[in-house]
Design a protein around this motif. Sequence first.
Motif, PDB file in Angstrom:
ATOM      1  N   GLU A 222      -1.396  -4.564   8.608  1.00 59.33           N
ATOM      2  CA  GLU A 222      -0.478  -5.577   9.141  1.00 59.33           C
ATOM      3  C   GLU A 222       0.957  -5.362   8.666  1.00 59.33           C
ATOM      4  O   GLU A 222       1.886  -5.950   9.210  1.00 59.33           O
ATOM      5  CB  GLU A 222      -0.962  -6.992   8.785  1.00 59.33           C
ATOM      6  N   GLU A 223       1.161  -4.484   7.671  1.00 62.96           N
ATOM      7  CA  GLU A 223       2.500  -4.236   7.145  1.00 62.96           C
ATOM      8  C   GLU A 223       2.997  -2.812   7.426  1.00 62.96           C
ATOM      9  O   GLU A 223       4.124  -2.627   7.844  1.00 62.96           O
ATOM     10  CB  GLU A 223       2.529  -4.523   5.641  1.00 62.96           C
ATOM     11  N   PHE A 224       2.161  -1.817   7.162  1.00 65.88           N
ATOM     12  CA  PHE A 224       2.529  -0.442   7.491  1.00 65.88           C
ATOM     13  C   PHE A 224       1.270   0.406   7.638  1.00 65.88           C
ATOM     14  O   PHE A 224       0.269   0.174   6.995  1.00 65.88           O
ATOM     15  CB  PHE A 224       3.499   0.162   6.467  1.00 65.88           C
ATOM     16  N   ARG A 225       1.370   1.390   8.543  1.00 69.59           N
ATOM     17  CA  ARG A 225       0.260   2.309   8.810  1.00 69.59           C
ATOM     18  C   ARG A 225       0.769   3.736   8.672  1.00 69.59           C
ATOM     19  O   ARG A 225       1.930   4.016   8.973  1.00 69.59           O
ATOM     20  CB  ARG A 225      -0.303   2.064  10.208  1.00 69.59           C
ATOM     21  N   TYR A 226      -0.122   4.619   8.254  1.00 70.27           N
ATOM     22  CA  TYR A 226       0.235   6.010   7.975  1.00 70.27           C
ATOM     23  C   TYR A 226      -0.726   6.930   8.712  1.00 70.27           C
ATOM     24  O   TYR A 226      -1.941   6.748   8.665  1.00 70.27           O
ATOM     25  CB  TYR A 226       0.171   6.245   6.466  1.00 70.27           C
TER      26      TYR A 226
ATOM     27  N   THR B  43      -5.750   5.794   5.103  1.00 75.68           N
ATOM     28  CA  THR B  43      -5.717   4.494   4.426  1.00 75.68           C
ATOM     29  C   THR B  43      -4.938   4.563   3.121  1.00 75.68           C
ATOM     30  O   THR B  43      -4.741   3.540   2.474  1.00 75.68           O
ATOM     31  CB  THR B  43      -7.147   3.996   4.138  1.00 75.68           C
ATOM     32  N   VAL B  44      -4.487   5.771   2.772  1.00 70.20           N
ATOM     33  CA  VAL B  44      -3.739   5.956   1.528  1.00 70.20           C
ATOM     34  C   VAL B  44      -2.499   6.797   1.815  1.00 70.20           C
ATOM     35  O   VAL B  44      -2.558   7.800   2.518  1.00 70.20           O
ATOM     36  CB  VAL B  44      -4.621   6.657   0.461  1.00 70.20           C
ATOM     37  N   LEU B  45      -1.373   6.385   1.274  1.00 66.93           N
ATOM     38  CA  LEU B  45      -0.122   7.149   1.310  1.00 66.93           C
ATOM     39  C   LEU B  45       0.237   7.434  -0.138  1.00 66.93           C
ATOM     40  O   LEU B  45       0.470   6.497  -0.907  1.00 66.93           O
ATOM     41  CB  LEU B  45       0.989   6.365   1.999  1.00 66.93           C
TER      42      LEU B  45
END
Length: 196
Positions: A104-108, A94-96
Amino acid sequence: MQLNAEDGGHRRCILVTNNENRICEEVTYERNKRVIQGYVNAKGEEVPGLTRNNLRYYRTGFVGRSRSMRNMRKLTTLATDMLCIKEDIYDEQTVLGSHETRREEFRYFDNGEREMLVIYREETIDEVVDILYTTEVPRPVKVYVFSPSEDPWEGSFERVQEKVELCALPQAIYNAYRRILPKERDAVVGQEEDKR
């Protein structure tokens, strides 16, 4: 799973079903889960689990074949599970760096050995580049980025080019589908009537 336990192998398996009579949800998934976790058999004996395994359950959805922006965005979003399988990275973070991700915008994803970013909105690219620029990464991050063409926004990632490996979505998926799906047939249109 048993063979892997016996010889230290790394075999993987993908089961696919239409879930008729809920066979996947109520039978297959539950059986595999018990094999991994351990269970008590019909004789009352405890059977230890094959705990070095994991189990994932994915549902698919239909995306129309036409290359509309709506279908392209939907395909990119639905492809995330396939990308996790392809890259063998399932641990979503949940943190980059020190910044929170937004599903909904970017996943890591990061499994300790490899990292993957999936960017769904092109408006988010500059923000993600800024985050990557200030974040220490031990190896290049695989970045799948939405693009209506085959360009993975290389120019936008120029400042962090040594930190990323880019791939344009959904074009890569469409290219794969083009190789395996039958060609679309042209619709037959009736002859025009000559109205005089």
